[in-house]
Write an enzyme that holds these catalytic residues in place. Structure first.
Site, PDB file in Angstrom:
ATOM      1  N   HIS A  71      41.735  43.221  31.816  1.00  0.00           N
ATOM      2  CA  HIS A  71      42.538  43.367  33.029  1.00  0.00           C
ATOM      3  C   HIS A  71      41.678  43.704  34.245  1.00  0.00           C
ATOM      4  O   HIS A  71      42.149  43.608  35.377  1.00  0.00           O
ATOM      5  CB  HIS A  71      43.641  44.419  32.829  1.00  0.00           C
ATOM      6  CG  HIS A  71      43.123  45.834  32.759  1.00  0.00           C
ATOM      7  ND1 HIS A  71      42.832  46.468  31.567  1.00  0.00           N
ATOM      8  CD2 HIS A  71      42.864  46.740  33.732  1.00  0.00           C
ATOM      9  CE1 HIS A  71      42.429  47.703  31.811  1.00  0.00           C
ATOM     10  NE2 HIS A  71      42.439  47.888  33.125  1.00  0.00           N
ATOM     11  N   ASP A  78      42.567  43.022  25.335  1.00  0.00           N
ATOM     12  CA  ASP A  78      42.183  43.589  26.628  1.00  0.00           C
ATOM     13  C   ASP A  78      40.675  43.827  26.697  1.00  0.00           C
ATOM     14  O   ASP A  78      40.204  44.861  27.183  1.00  0.00           O
ATOM     15  CB  ASP A  78      42.934  44.896  26.892  1.00  0.00           C
ATOM     16  CG  ASP A  78      42.831  45.329  28.344  1.00  0.00           C
ATOM     17  OD1 ASP A  78      42.529  44.466  29.205  1.00  0.00           O
ATOM     18  OD2 ASP A  78      43.019  46.530  28.632  1.00  0.00           O
ATOM     19  N   SER A 101      38.632  52.045  33.831  1.00  0.00           N
ATOM     20  CA  SER A 101      38.849  50.977  32.849  1.00  0.00           C
ATOM     21  C   SER A 101      37.578  50.157  32.668  1.00  0.00           C
ATOM     22  O   SER A 101      36.932  49.748  33.634  1.00  0.00           O
ATOM     23  CB  SER A 101      39.989  50.066  33.316  1.00  0.00           C
ATOM     24  OG  SER A 101      41.198  50.793  33.371  1.00  0.00           O
TER      25      SER A 101
END
Length: 510
Positions: free
Chosen positions: A253, A288, A368
């Site tokens: 993402h 992911d 992230s």
């Protein structure tokens, strides 16, 4: 020799034919100075032990000179009185029979200690009488006083003395000025000079400390910037260098915009400020995870550990760029392991389900794709998601990371093939409770000719276990199936009509 008569033959014959005549007497000369020092005194003849009386004067010879006679005054003062011949000065007490009466002292004033032999030793005034003040002033008249012109221009004082006097005056003025300044500076009750106590010893950073780990792992974590064409700003996340060739592991993402738009630009910013353009190697939305590559020379590579060795309570450190703050470090512990997490799905993309490491280390937007390392500095997870109670998504101490064992497996497949094949069981399921005690994933539909249909799984069955892993909801079913490889035969336990059944399922590929 001829026989000639000797002139001394007659004498020799007279003395005797066998005797020699005496040799002449030799008398050495005497030094007059030595004779004056060591000779007999003048007028003394013969030995020194004889007494000589000087001859009467006038006989032409100088005799011994005697001392002159005693003066008459001294003889009268020290001789005995007339008629006192044979009388001693003090009569013996035995002859008198009693002690004689004491004689009167020679002094009459008994107050004079100098004349009293029994007086003690004391300190007194000077023997010279003190001068009177008037006499002293009269004896020492005052000198003439000097005026300032005479001192400066009359050459009455030496220049050196004037220079020393000037220096002393300047010093006195400087000291007075400093004292006045200090009084004025410290006179207020609110202002003044502060006394700060500083630590003497420096901070200790032994090997294995948080500071040591951060120093070692920070260069291997980069900040990723994704900007669309024509845009001034874009999205930001983190990444971890896992290979010396420049491969960087991150979340899907983080680079999703560049995956959808090939014109988007990805820039990797290293710890030392170096910026390099990155290209997508592969991305997997279901896990992911994504891999990008940069063209750099000899980058710092993260050492990869085993996430399977983690236990609840182990210390971990999150490294990344939260809220665009590069190279931020947060520390915490492992709160849980093998936590099924479903994240995403809020931007139109399907949600992502994976088995995560839960930690209380602060993780925020921008973390992230960053690294989660253990107490040795080894990579054990990729920071991926957080659970937040606020609309802005701030950290509340519940963060999740994809385990490194699974993440590295996906990364290798992306680097090799650019894509990942996942194991699939061929059903759709939902979380449910079978009866009153059994929890699991209830089968809603079964794909025709799929792995589940081939194994005899029906709609309505509740799957409670896949392999060795318990299944308590649909997320755990997805995680349990994807932990295996496509084509692997896995035992599946299910509940049907109140009975527990176990069937073998050969997993397929999605």
């Amino acid at each position: 020799m001829t026989d000639q008569p000797n002139a001394n033959s007659a004498q020799s014959g007279a003395v005797g034919a066998d005797r020699l005549s005496p040799r002449p007497l030799e008398r050495p000369s005497v030094d007059p100075q030595q004779a004056a020092v060591f000779g007999r005194p003048h007028g003394v003849d013969g030995a020194f032990d004889k007494l000589y009386t000087p001859p009467p004067n006038g006989n032409g010879r100088r005799g011994l000179e005697l001392a002159p006679p005693t003066p008459e005054s001294l003889a009268e003062a020290f001789r005995r009185p007339e008629g006192a011949e044979g009388v001693v000065l003090q009569r013996p007490l035995e002859a008198v029979g009693e002690a004689p009466a004491p004689e009167e002292p020679l002094w009459t004033d008994a107050r004079d200690p100098w004349r009293d032999p029994a007086a003690g030793a004391v300190l007194g005034g000077p023997a010279v009488p003190a001068e009177d003040a008037d006499d002293k002033k009269a004896a020492r008249p005052g000198g003439a006083r000097l005026s300032l012109p005479e001192v400066l221009f009359g050459r009455r004082v030496q220049p050196k003395a004037l220079a020393v006097l000037g220096v002393v005056a300047l010093l006195i003025g400087a000291v007075g000025g400093l004292v006045g300044w200090w009084i004025a500076d410290t006179g207020s009750e609110l202002t003044g000079s502060a006394t700060i106590s500083e630590a003497e010893a420096a901070k200790e950073r032994p090997p294995g400390s948080l500071a040591d780990i951060a120093r070692r792992v920070a260069p291997a974590v980069v900040s990723l910037e994704v900007v669309k064409p024509g845009a001034d700003s874009g999205e930001q996340g983190s990444g971890v260098v896992i290979d010396p060739q420049g491969y960087i592991l991150t979340n899907e993402h983080v680079v999703a915009t560049a995956v959808a738009d090939t014109g988007a630009k990805i820039t990797a910013v290293f710890n030392d400020g170096t910026r390099a353009q990155a290209k997508i190697v592969g991305a997997d939305q279901k896990t992911d995870l994504a891999v990008v590559k940069v063209n750099v020379t000899n980058p710092v590579v993260m050492q990869v550990g085993k996430s399977s060795d983690l236990q609840v309570g182990d210390a971990v450190i999150a490294v990344g760029s939260p809220l665009a703050l590069q190279n931020s470090i947060t520390a915490g512990i492992v709160s849980a392991i093998d936590r099924p997490v479903t994240a995403g799905g809020d931007s139109g993309a399907p949600p992502v389900t994976y088995s995560a490491i839960q930690t209380d280390a602060a993780i925020n937007h921008g973390n992230s794709g960053g690294a989660l390392v253990d107490s040795t500095g080894a990579l054990v997870g990729i920071n991926s998601a957080i659970r937040s109670s606020s609309s802005d998504g701030g950290s509340i101490g519940i963060g999740f990371a994809i385990p490194s064992d699974y993440a590295i497996k996906i990364a290798k497949s992306l680097i090799k093939n650019g894509k990942v094949n996942h194991a699939d069981i061929g059903i759709n399921a939902a979380s449910t409770v079978a009866g009153s005690t059994t929890m699991g994933a209830q089968v809603r539909n079964v794909a025709p000719n799929g792995p589940a249909a081939s194994a005899g799984i029906r709609e309505g069955d509740v799957i409670t276990k896949v392999g060795d892993r318990l299944v308590r909801d649909s997320a755990e079913l997805t995680v349990a199936v994807r932990s295996h490889d496509p084509g692997q035969v896995v035992p599946v336990q299910l509940a049907r009509d109140g009975a527990l059944l176990v069937v073998d399922v050969t997993l397929g590929s999605d």
